[in-house]
Design a protein around this motif. Structure first.
Motif, PDB file in Angstrom:
ATOM      1  N   GLY A 125      35.462  38.445  35.477  1.00  0.00           N
ATOM      2  CA  GLY A 125      36.373  38.795  36.553  1.00  0.00           C
ATOM      3  C   GLY A 125      36.970  40.186  36.380  1.00  0.00           C
ATOM      4  O   GLY A 125      36.775  40.832  35.355  1.00  0.00           O
ATOM      5  N   LEU A 126      37.672  40.650  37.407  1.00  0.00           N
ATOM      6  CA  LEU A 126      38.290  41.977  37.389  1.00  0.00           C
ATOM      7  C   LEU A 126      39.691  41.878  37.973  1.00  0.00           C
ATOM      8  O   LEU A 126      39.912  41.142  38.946  1.00  0.00           O
ATOM      9  N   PHE A 131      38.025  47.120  49.682  1.00  0.00           N
ATOM     10  CA  PHE A 131      38.164  48.101  48.614  1.00  0.00           C
ATOM     11  C   PHE A 131      38.998  47.493  47.496  1.00  0.00           C
ATOM     12  O   PHE A 131      39.990  46.822  47.780  1.00  0.00           O
ATOM     13  N   PRO A 132      38.714  47.704  46.229  1.00  0.00           N
ATOM     14  CA  PRO A 132      37.665  48.565  45.671  1.00  0.00           C
ATOM     15  C   PRO A 132      36.376  47.818  45.346  1.00  0.00           C
ATOM     16  O   PRO A 132      35.527  48.369  44.653  1.00  0.00           O
ATOM     17  N   ARG A 161      41.106  56.916  40.108  1.00  0.00           N
ATOM     18  CA  ARG A 161      41.796  57.302  41.341  1.00  0.00           C
ATOM     19  C   ARG A 161      42.647  56.186  41.905  1.00  0.00           C
ATOM     20  O   ARG A 161      43.503  56.414  42.761  1.00  0.00           O
ATOM     21  N   CYS A 162      42.380  54.942  41.492  1.00  0.00           N
ATOM     22  CA  CYS A 162      43.065  53.787  42.071  1.00  0.00           C
ATOM     23  C   CYS A 162      43.891  53.086  41.007  1.00  0.00           C
ATOM     24  O   CYS A 162      43.358  52.385  40.150  1.00  0.00           O
ATOM     25  N   PRO A 163      45.230  53.278  41.054  1.00  0.00           N
ATOM     26  CA  PRO A 163      46.081  52.671  40.027  1.00  0.00           C
ATOM     27  C   PRO A 163      46.188  51.158  40.139  1.00  0.00           C
ATOM     28  O   PRO A 163      46.728  50.503  39.250  1.00  0.00           O
ATOM     29  N   GLY A 164      45.639  50.585  41.217  1.00  0.00           N
ATOM     30  CA  GLY A 164      45.679  49.132  41.375  1.00  0.00           C
ATOM     31  C   GLY A 164      44.645  48.412  40.511  1.00  0.00           C
ATOM     32  O   GLY A 164      44.754  47.207  40.262  1.00  0.00           O
ATOM     33  N   ILE A 165      43.655  49.167  40.047  1.00  0.00           N
ATOM     34  CA  ILE A 165      42.590  48.557  39.241  1.00  0.00           C
ATOM     35  C   ILE A 165      43.108  48.299  37.829  1.00  0.00           C
ATOM     36  O   ILE A 165      43.738  49.158  37.209  1.00  0.00           O
ATOM     37  N   ASP A 200      37.739  36.404  40.408  1.00  0.00           N
ATOM     38  CA  ASP A 200      36.589  35.900  39.648  1.00  0.00           C
ATOM     39  C   ASP A 200      35.282  36.440  40.248  1.00  0.00           C
ATOM     40  O   ASP A 200      35.274  37.060  41.318  1.00  0.00           O
ATOM     41  N   LYS A 201      34.203  36.203  39.514  1.00  0.00           N
ATOM     42  CA  LYS A 201      32.927  36.814  39.884  1.00  0.00           C
ATOM     43  C   LYS A 201      32.505  36.444  41.317  1.00  0.00           C
ATOM     44  O   LYS A 201      32.025  37.293  42.075  1.00  0.00           O
TER      45      LYS A 201
END
Ligand code: SF4
Length: 133
Positions: free
Chosen positions: A8-9, A92-93, A111-115, A122-123
């Protein structure tokens, strides 16, 4: 075969607007999305199209201001159609080109502080947002 993001991310938008500003790019929109956005601004589709859209081949994209900001972005206010924003902005993203490798994801994260913060996607969710399933 497993993907590098099998675990997951994390992502939670901070609303900074960096992905909406300062850089030209296409934001593809469908006729339904155009209708929704026009409606949310209380505009007719024709007026919205004249002010906010450009044609690129057979497709429609949102316009940018001369400084590269999205035409629908207002400082102090942010996205002026947020609840009616198009799918490309909604997903996005988690775009295919951004998740194709860890390195690609890390480049977007610069560039994206939300990441890397907030909720864990999850996947399955990621693949769905990226349109891979
Ligand atoms: S750059 Fe990331 S954190 Fe900033 S508005 Fe876009 S998605 Fe949200």
């Amino acid at each position: 075969m497993g993907e590098w993001y099998d675990e997951g991310l994390r992502f939670e938008c901070t609303g900074c607007g960096d992905c909406c500003r300062g850089e030209p790019g296409y934001v593809w929109v469908s006729p339904n999305e155009v209708e929704r956005m026009a409606g949310s601004l209380g505009m007719s589709v024709d007026d919205f199209a004249a002010k906010c859209l450009r044609r690129a081949g057979k497709r429609l994209s949102l316009l940018e201001k001369p400084n590269g900001d999205c035409i629908l972005w207002e400082s102090g206010e942010g996205c002026t159609v947020y609840p009616a924003r198009p799918e490309q902005c909604r997903t996005f993203p988690f775009w295919p080109e951004n998740i194709r490798s860890r390195a690609a994801w890390q480049r977007v994260a610069e560039r994206c502080p939300g990441i890397g913060r907030g909720r864990l996607y999850d996947k399955d969710e990621i693949d769905q947002l990226a349109g891979l399933v």
